[in-house]
Design a protein around this motif. Structure first.
Motif, PDB file in Angstrom:
ATOM      1  N   ILE A 166       1.202  -1.331  -0.214  1.00  0.00           N
ATOM      2  CA  ILE A 166       0.116   0.387  -0.378  1.00  0.00           C
ATOM      3  C   ILE A 166       0.915   1.111  -0.224  1.00  0.00           C
ATOM      4  N   ALA A 167       1.801   1.154   0.848  1.00  0.00           N
ATOM      5  CA  ALA A 167       2.872   2.757   0.984  1.00  0.00           C
ATOM      6  C   ALA A 167       3.109   2.067  -0.679  1.00  0.00           C
ATOM      7  N   THR A 168       4.212   1.790  -1.210  1.00  0.00           N
ATOM      8  CA  THR A 168       4.816   1.757  -2.907  1.00  0.00           C
ATOM      9  C   THR A 168       3.940   2.269  -3.752  1.00  0.00           C
ATOM     10  N   LEU A 169       2.247   2.069  -3.634  1.00  0.00           N
ATOM     11  CA  LEU A 169       1.164   2.651  -4.230  1.00  0.00           C
ATOM     12  C   LEU A 169       1.031   3.648  -4.272  1.00  0.00           C
ATOM     13  N   VAL A 170       0.822   4.452  -2.727  1.00  0.00           N
ATOM     14  CA  VAL A 170       0.524   5.375  -2.765  1.00  0.00           C
ATOM     15  C   VAL A 170       1.456   6.391  -2.705  1.00  0.00           C
ATOM     16  N   SER A 171       2.859   5.625  -2.875  1.00  0.00           N
ATOM     17  CA  SER A 171       3.926   6.342  -3.338  1.00  0.00           C
ATOM     18  C   SER A 171       4.102   6.998  -4.793  1.00  0.00           C
ATOM     19  N   PHE A 172       4.181   5.977  -5.438  1.00  0.00           N
ATOM     20  CA  PHE A 172       4.117   5.826  -6.704  1.00  0.00           C
ATOM     21  C   PHE A 172       2.618   6.770  -7.792  1.00  0.00           C
ATOM     22  N   ALA A 173       1.845   6.762  -6.979  1.00  0.00           N
ATOM     23  CA  ALA A 173       0.672   8.096  -7.162  1.00  0.00           C
ATOM     24  C   ALA A 173       0.579   8.988  -6.822  1.00  0.00           C
ATOM     25  N   LEU A 174       1.663   9.587  -5.892  1.00  0.00           N
ATOM     26  CA  LEU A 174       2.511  10.747  -5.386  1.00  0.00           C
ATOM     27  C   LEU A 174       3.034  11.598  -6.418  1.00  0.00           C
ATOM     28  N   PHE A 175       4.385  10.614  -6.979  1.00  0.00           N
ATOM     29  CA  PHE A 175       5.180  10.658  -8.300  1.00  0.00           C
ATOM     30  C   PHE A 175       3.986  10.828  -8.883  1.00  0.00           C
ATOM     31  N   LEU A 176       3.441  10.392  -9.537  1.00  0.00           N
ATOM     32  CA  LEU A 176       2.721  10.417 -10.980  1.00  0.00           C
ATOM     33  C   LEU A 176       1.940  11.993 -11.349  1.00  0.00           C
TER      34      LEU A 176
END
Length: 59
Positions: free
Chosen positions: A9-19
Protein backbone atom coordinates in the motif's frame (compact mmCIF):
# COMPACT_ATOMS: atom_id res chain seq x y z
CA UNK A 1 -3.13 -6.98 7.64
CA UNK A 2 0.49 -8.05 7.69
CA UNK A 3 3.61 -6.00 7.03
CA UNK A 4 3.76 -7.03 3.37
CA UNK A 5 0.33 -5.57 2.70
CA UNK A 6 1.31 -2.32 4.41
CA UNK A 7 4.47 -2.12 2.28
CA UNK A 8 2.49 -2.73 -0.91
CA UNK A 9 0.00 0.00 0.00
CA UNK A 10 2.83 2.43 0.88
CA UNK A 11 4.55 1.70 -2.44
CA UNK A 12 1.36 2.24 -4.43
CA UNK A 13 0.56 5.49 -2.61
CA UNK A 14 4.12 6.75 -3.18
CA UNK A 15 3.94 5.88 -6.87
CA UNK A 16 0.59 7.64 -7.23
CA UNK A 17 2.02 10.76 -5.56
CA UNK A 18 5.03 10.62 -7.87
CA UNK A 19 2.78 10.46 -10.92
CA UNK A 20 0.69 13.33 -9.56
CA UNK A 21 3.79 15.49 -9.13
CA UNK A 22 4.89 14.68 -12.69
CA UNK A 23 1.49 15.66 -14.09
CA UNK A 24 1.55 18.90 -12.08
CA UNK A 25 5.13 19.77 -13.08
CA UNK A 26 4.61 19.21 -16.79
CA UNK A 27 1.11 20.63 -17.14
CA UNK A 28 0.78 23.46 -19.66
CA UNK A 29 -0.95 25.74 -17.18
CA UNK A 30 2.17 25.97 -14.99
CA UNK A 31 4.65 26.52 -17.83
CA UNK A 32 4.66 30.35 -17.65
CA UNK A 33 5.09 30.34 -13.85
CA UNK A 34 7.99 27.88 -14.04
CA UNK A 35 9.70 29.79 -16.86
CA UNK A 36 9.44 33.01 -14.87
CA UNK A 37 10.82 31.31 -11.76
CA UNK A 38 13.70 29.84 -13.78
CA UNK A 39 14.78 33.34 -14.82
CA UNK A 40 14.83 34.78 -11.28
CA UNK A 41 18.55 34.04 -10.66
CA UNK A 42 19.43 36.08 -13.75
CA UNK A 43 17.33 39.13 -12.86
CA UNK A 44 19.27 42.36 -12.39
CA UNK A 45 19.64 43.76 -8.92
CA UNK A 46 20.10 47.44 -8.11
CA UNK A 47 22.43 46.80 -5.21
CA UNK A 48 23.86 43.71 -3.53
CA UNK A 49 21.96 42.50 -0.50
CA UNK A 50 25.11 42.27 1.60
CA UNK A 51 28.60 43.53 1.05
CA UNK A 52 31.75 42.94 3.07
CA UNK A 53 32.95 46.43 2.09
CA UNK A 54 30.00 48.00 3.88
CA UNK A 55 30.68 45.95 6.97
CA UNK A 56 34.34 47.06 7.17
CA UNK A 57 33.46 50.72 6.68
CA UNK A 58 31.05 50.70 9.61
CA UNK A 59 33.52 49.38 12.19
Amino acid sequence: MDITTVRIIATLVSFALFLGILVWAFSRGNRSRFEEAAQLPFAEQDAPLYSFKNEKNHE
